[in-house]
Design a protein around this motif. Sequence first.
Motif, PDB file in Angstrom:
ATOM      1  N   ALA A  43       0.836  -1.201   0.000  1.00 13.63           N
ATOM      2  CA  ALA A  43       0.000   0.000   0.000  1.00 13.63           C
ATOM      3  C   ALA A  43       0.871   1.251   0.000  1.00 13.63           C
ATOM      4  CB  ALA A  43      -0.921   0.003   1.222  1.00 13.63           C
ATOM      5  N   LYS A  85      -8.115  -3.191   5.820  1.00 13.04           N
ATOM      6  CA  LYS A  85      -8.547  -2.171   4.862  1.00 13.04           C
ATOM      7  C   LYS A  85      -8.718  -0.822   5.537  1.00 13.04           C
ATOM      8  CE  LYS A  85     -12.265  -0.828   1.736  1.00 13.04           C
ATOM      9  NZ  LYS A  85     -13.637  -1.091   1.256  1.00 13.04           N
ATOM     10  N   LYS A  86      -9.341  -0.815   6.701  1.00 13.06           N
ATOM     11  CA  LYS A  86      -9.578   0.425   7.442  1.00 13.06           C
ATOM     12  C   LYS A  86      -8.254   1.108   7.778  1.00 13.06           C
ATOM     13  CE  LYS A  86     -10.601   0.047  11.751  1.00 13.06           C
ATOM     14  NZ  LYS A  86     -11.291  -0.249  13.045  1.00 13.06           N
ATOM     15  N   GLU A  89      -6.486   2.456   4.472  1.00 11.75           N
ATOM     16  CA  GLU A  89      -7.149   3.628   3.900  1.00 11.75           C
ATOM     17  C   GLU A  89      -6.594   4.917   4.493  1.00 11.75           C
ATOM     18  OE1 GLU A  89     -11.590   1.906   2.731  1.00 11.75           O
ATOM     19  OE2 GLU A  89     -11.198   2.640   4.765  1.00 11.75           O
ATOM     20  N   LYS A  90      -6.117   4.832   5.735  1.00  8.85           N
ATOM     21  CA  LYS A  90      -5.526   6.006   6.385  1.00  8.85           C
ATOM     22  C   LYS A  90      -4.091   6.227   5.946  1.00  8.85           C
ATOM     23  CE  LYS A  90      -8.415   5.380  10.490  1.00  8.85           C
ATOM     24  NZ  LYS A  90      -8.441   5.090  11.956  1.00  8.85           N
ATOM     25  N   ASN A  92      -2.941   5.219   2.573  1.00  7.68           N
ATOM     26  CA  ASN A  92      -2.935   5.583   1.155  1.00  7.68           C
ATOM     27  C   ASN A  92      -4.370   5.554   0.631  1.00  7.68           C
ATOM     28  OD1 ASN A  92      -2.486   6.002  -1.559  1.00  7.68           O
ATOM     29  ND2 ASN A  92      -0.729   4.603  -1.678  1.00  7.68           N
ATOM     30  N   SER A  93      -4.966   6.713   0.523  1.00  7.37           N
ATOM     31  CA  SER A  93      -6.356   6.817   0.064  1.00  7.37           C
ATOM     32  C   SER A  93      -6.471   6.820  -1.455  1.00  7.37           C
ATOM     33  CB  SER A  93      -6.997   8.093   0.628  1.00  7.37           C
ATOM     34  OG  SER A  93      -6.269   9.242   0.193  1.00  7.37           O
ATOM     35  N   GLU A  96      -6.905   1.349  -4.559  1.00  4.60           N
ATOM     36  CA  GLU A  96      -8.151   0.612  -4.374  1.00  4.60           C
ATOM     37  C   GLU A  96      -7.916  -0.546  -3.413  1.00  4.60           C
ATOM     38  OE1 GLU A  96     -11.256  -2.134  -6.983  1.00  4.60           O
ATOM     39  OE2 GLU A  96      -9.927  -0.721  -8.007  1.00  4.60           O
ATOM     40  N   LEU A  97      -8.746  -0.623  -2.384  1.00  2.00           N
ATOM     41  CA  LEU A  97      -8.636  -1.678  -1.373  1.00  2.00           C
ATOM     42  C   LEU A  97      -9.948  -2.439  -1.294  1.00  2.00           C
ATOM     43  CD1 LEU A  97      -6.938   0.545   1.321  1.00  2.00           C
ATOM     44  CD2 LEU A  97      -5.819  -1.371   0.189  1.00  2.00           C
TER      45      LEU A  97
END
Length: 334
Positions: A43, A85-86, A89-90, A92-93, A96-97
């Motif tokens: 990520a 995933k959570k 997301e913090k 690398n926004s 796609e996850l």
Amino acid sequence: MERYSRQLLFNGIGEEGQAKLLHSNVLIVGLGALGTVIANHLARAGVGSLRLVDRDFVEMSNLQRQMLFTEEDAKQLVPKAVAAKKALEKVNSDIELEAIVENVSVDNIDRLMKDVDVVLDGTDNFETRFLLNDACFKAGIPFSYGGAVQTRGMGAFFIPGETPCLRCFIESGSATGDTCDTVGVLAPIIDIVASLQVIEAMKYLVGAKDKQRKTLESFDIWSNTQQKINFAGKRADCPTCIKEEFPALHERSKSETTLCGRQSIQITASAPFDLKQMSKKLQQVAQVKETPFLIRAMVSELETIVVFPDGRVLIQGTDDMTRAKTLYSKYIGN
């Protein structure tokens, strides 16, 4: 591209390599110790799409080595794929996850591997590893294998049509039964093995195939020993590389599975569950904790039943199959 500036400065990546990473799709099976380190590195490196697959939920004992999880995840029984995933997301926004809470099997492996460029092994059992190995070699997708227990680690990057496969080195009946849950593990070995898996995957994704490691690495960081087994050739009778029989793809999915070292048995129903209805049913006979992803019911001081919406049930607190089936029939039904 400021996020990847230090990576772009490396000649082996550069702008062209970074662009390839951003357009790559990777499947990570198992979001435990190895899988969380793998997912974290990929990520942050900017691999464009990560499909995260795991059947389990976060427990307090995971936090010693599974780097993406928190105490709150354990308290809330968050599925590992969802928690990973959570967390990512913090980090690398822009990528796609996809989080998938499923047990990887013959029935879903083709769907899970659809459109991916590389499969990375974050599992803790050889049954699933051989399934990934056979599915990858049949589909022509590289397989990054890794394993770690105590302070021992092992890893290799297999490319269908070019290298041997996992079965050429480890036969299905000879895999050790040691797991982190039975003999323990120290976190540093996890980071080393997962990092080796990731760097080989990155080499492949950016097209640096001349830099690929052509050995199976085995080492122990406590006793300071290391062994390299060269990819000298495929095993003459290999059912995957040579005969193309892919035996793991022809084995029926087991409805009952013992999770090694966990004092847990997984039983899979023939249909999905309605968690709301199941919760009401179990509340009459057990102490129930309900989350959006699962139900956990304590039926005694030592035995717990965990119900997933996809039809899976974990009977925790026993490794006796007869006892597990009895509890399943008593509390879940036929």
